[in-house]
Design a protein around this motif. Structure first.
Motif, short mmCIF file in Angstrom:
data_model
loop_
_atom_site.label_atom_id
_atom_site.label_comp_id
_atom_site.label_asym_id
_atom_site.label_seq_id
_atom_site.Cartn_x
_atom_site.Cartn_y
_atom_site.Cartn_z
N GLN A 182 0.82 -1.19 0.00
CA GLN A 182 0.00 0.00 0.00
C GLN A 182 0.87 1.25 0.00
O GLN A 182 1.67 1.46 0.92
CB GLN A 182 -0.93 0.03 1.20
CG GLN A 182 -2.13 -0.88 1.06
CD GLN A 182 -3.06 -0.39 -0.04
OE1 GLN A 182 -3.49 0.76 -0.04
NE2 GLN A 182 -3.36 -1.29 -0.97
N VAL A 183 0.71 2.08 -1.03
CA VAL A 183 1.44 3.33 -1.16
C VAL A 183 0.47 4.42 -1.57
O VAL A 183 -0.41 4.21 -2.41
CB VAL A 183 2.57 3.21 -2.20
CG1 VAL A 183 3.22 4.56 -2.45
CG2 VAL A 183 3.60 2.20 -1.74
N GLN A 184 0.65 5.58 -0.98
CA GLN A 184 -0.15 6.74 -1.33
C GLN A 184 0.77 7.94 -1.54
O GLN A 184 1.65 8.19 -0.72
CB GLN A 184 -1.17 7.05 -0.24
CG GLN A 184 -2.11 8.20 -0.57
CD GLN A 184 -3.14 8.44 0.52
OE1 GLN A 184 -3.10 7.82 1.58
NE2 GLN A 184 -4.06 9.35 0.26
N LEU A 185 0.56 8.67 -2.63
CA LEU A 185 1.26 9.91 -2.89
C LEU A 185 0.29 11.06 -2.65
O LEU A 185 -0.76 11.12 -3.29
CB LEU A 185 1.80 9.96 -4.32
CG LEU A 185 2.74 8.83 -4.75
CD1 LEU A 185 3.19 9.05 -6.19
CD2 LEU A 185 3.94 8.76 -3.82
N GLY A 198 12.68 5.11 -5.75
CA GLY A 198 13.74 5.49 -6.67
C GLY A 198 13.49 6.87 -7.22
O GLY A 198 13.29 7.83 -6.48
N THR A 199 13.49 6.97 -8.54
CA THR A 199 13.27 8.25 -9.20
C THR A 199 11.89 8.81 -8.88
O THR A 199 10.90 8.07 -8.85
CB THR A 199 13.45 8.11 -10.71
OG1 THR A 199 14.80 7.73 -11.00
CG2 THR A 199 13.13 9.40 -11.44
N MET A 200 11.82 10.11 -8.65
CA MET A 200 10.56 10.82 -8.48
C MET A 200 10.48 11.91 -9.54
O MET A 200 11.50 12.40 -10.02
CB MET A 200 10.43 11.41 -7.07
CG MET A 200 10.58 10.38 -5.97
SD MET A 200 10.33 11.05 -4.29
CE MET A 200 8.54 11.08 -4.23
N ASN A 206 4.87 11.62 -9.47
CA ASN A 206 5.15 10.24 -9.85
C ASN A 206 6.36 9.73 -9.09
O ASN A 206 7.31 10.47 -8.87
CB ASN A 206 5.40 10.15 -11.36
CG ASN A 206 5.82 8.77 -11.80
OD1 ASN A 206 7.01 8.48 -11.94
ND2 ASN A 206 4.85 7.90 -12.00
N ALA A 207 6.31 8.47 -8.70
CA ALA A 207 7.44 7.86 -8.00
C ALA A 207 7.61 6.42 -8.44
O ALA A 207 6.62 5.70 -8.62
CB ALA A 207 7.25 7.93 -6.49
N ASP A 208 8.85 6.00 -8.61
CA ASP A 208 9.17 4.60 -8.84
C ASP A 208 9.32 3.91 -7.50
O ASP A 208 10.19 4.27 -6.70
CB ASP A 208 10.46 4.46 -9.63
CG ASP A 208 10.31 4.88 -11.08
OD1 ASP A 208 11.34 5.22 -11.71
OD2 ASP A 208 9.18 4.87 -11.60
N ILE A 263 7.47 -0.48 -9.62
CA ILE A 263 6.14 -0.07 -10.05
C ILE A 263 6.05 1.45 -10.01
O ILE A 263 6.56 2.09 -9.08
CB ILE A 263 5.05 -0.72 -9.18
CG1 ILE A 263 3.66 -0.40 -9.74
CG2 ILE A 263 5.15 -0.27 -7.73
CD1 ILE A 263 2.55 -1.21 -9.10
N SER A 264 5.42 2.01 -11.01
CA SER A 264 5.24 3.45 -11.11
C SER A 264 3.94 3.84 -10.42
O SER A 264 2.87 3.33 -10.75
CB SER A 264 5.22 3.88 -12.57
OG SER A 264 5.11 5.28 -12.68
N SER A 265 4.04 4.75 -9.45
CA SER A 265 2.90 5.20 -8.68
C SER A 265 2.62 6.67 -8.95
O SER A 265 3.56 7.46 -9.12
CB SER A 265 3.16 4.98 -7.19
OG SER A 265 2.04 5.34 -6.41
N TRP A 266 1.35 7.04 -8.95
CA TRP A 266 0.93 8.40 -9.28
C TRP A 266 0.12 9.03 -8.16
O TRP A 266 -0.66 8.35 -7.48
CB TRP A 266 0.08 8.40 -10.55
CG TRP A 266 0.83 8.02 -11.77
CD1 TRP A 266 1.02 6.76 -12.27
CD2 TRP A 266 1.51 8.91 -12.66
NE1 TRP A 266 1.78 6.81 -13.42
CE2 TRP A 266 2.09 8.11 -13.68
CE3 TRP A 266 1.68 10.29 -12.69
CZ2 TRP A 266 2.83 8.67 -14.72
CZ3 TRP A 266 2.42 10.84 -13.72
CH2 TRP A 266 2.98 10.04 -14.72
N GLY A 267 0.29 10.33 -7.99
CA GLY A 267 -0.55 11.09 -7.10
C GLY A 267 -1.87 11.44 -7.75
O GLY A 267 -2.13 11.11 -8.92
#
Length: 118
Positions: free
Chosen positions: A1-4, A32-34, A96-98, A105-109
């Motif tokens: 579970q990740v939240q931006l 990683g990269t943001m 965006n964050a890796d 996995i690429s995650s988005w706000g």
């Protein structure tokens, strides 16, 4: 579970400044990269700025010299300082964050609105 979670968007006059923040929360992952992306009405989503975990950055030509991306790894937070804003910068800005756990996995706000008035 990740939240931006993003903050800092709003209304500003041309020539003004805003600072966007995006904090990542969750357990059992590394970041990683943001990056920051934006999407204006009728346009494709475009990369605005990117920063690696080690601090290496790159910017879209349209924002070079005006925007600065930075991060605080201890807080899992990325920032975008936006100066000398122009009406053309009006858009929804997305964080965006890796995320690294089982692969990447690429995650988005959720996106935050920035409106620059003439």
């Amino acid at each position: 579970q990740v939240q931006l979670v993003e903050s800092g968007g709003g209304l500003v006059q041309a020539g003004g400044s805003l600072r966007l923040s995006c904090a990542a929360s969750g357990s059992s992952f590394s970041i990683g990269t943001m990056a920051w992306y934006r999407q204006a009405p009728g346009n494709q989503r475009e990369l605005v700025a990117r920063i690696t975990r080690g601090g290496s950055t790159n910017y879209a030509d349209s924002v070079k010299g005006r925007f600065a991306i930075s991060r605080d790894n201890a807080k899992n937070t990325v920032y975008l300082q936006m100066n000398s804003l122009k009406p053309e910068d009006t858009a929804v800005y997305y964080c965006n964050a890796d995320l690294i756990r089982n692969g990447v996995i690429s995650s988005w706000g959720q996106g935050t609105h920035v409106t620059v008035s003439s």
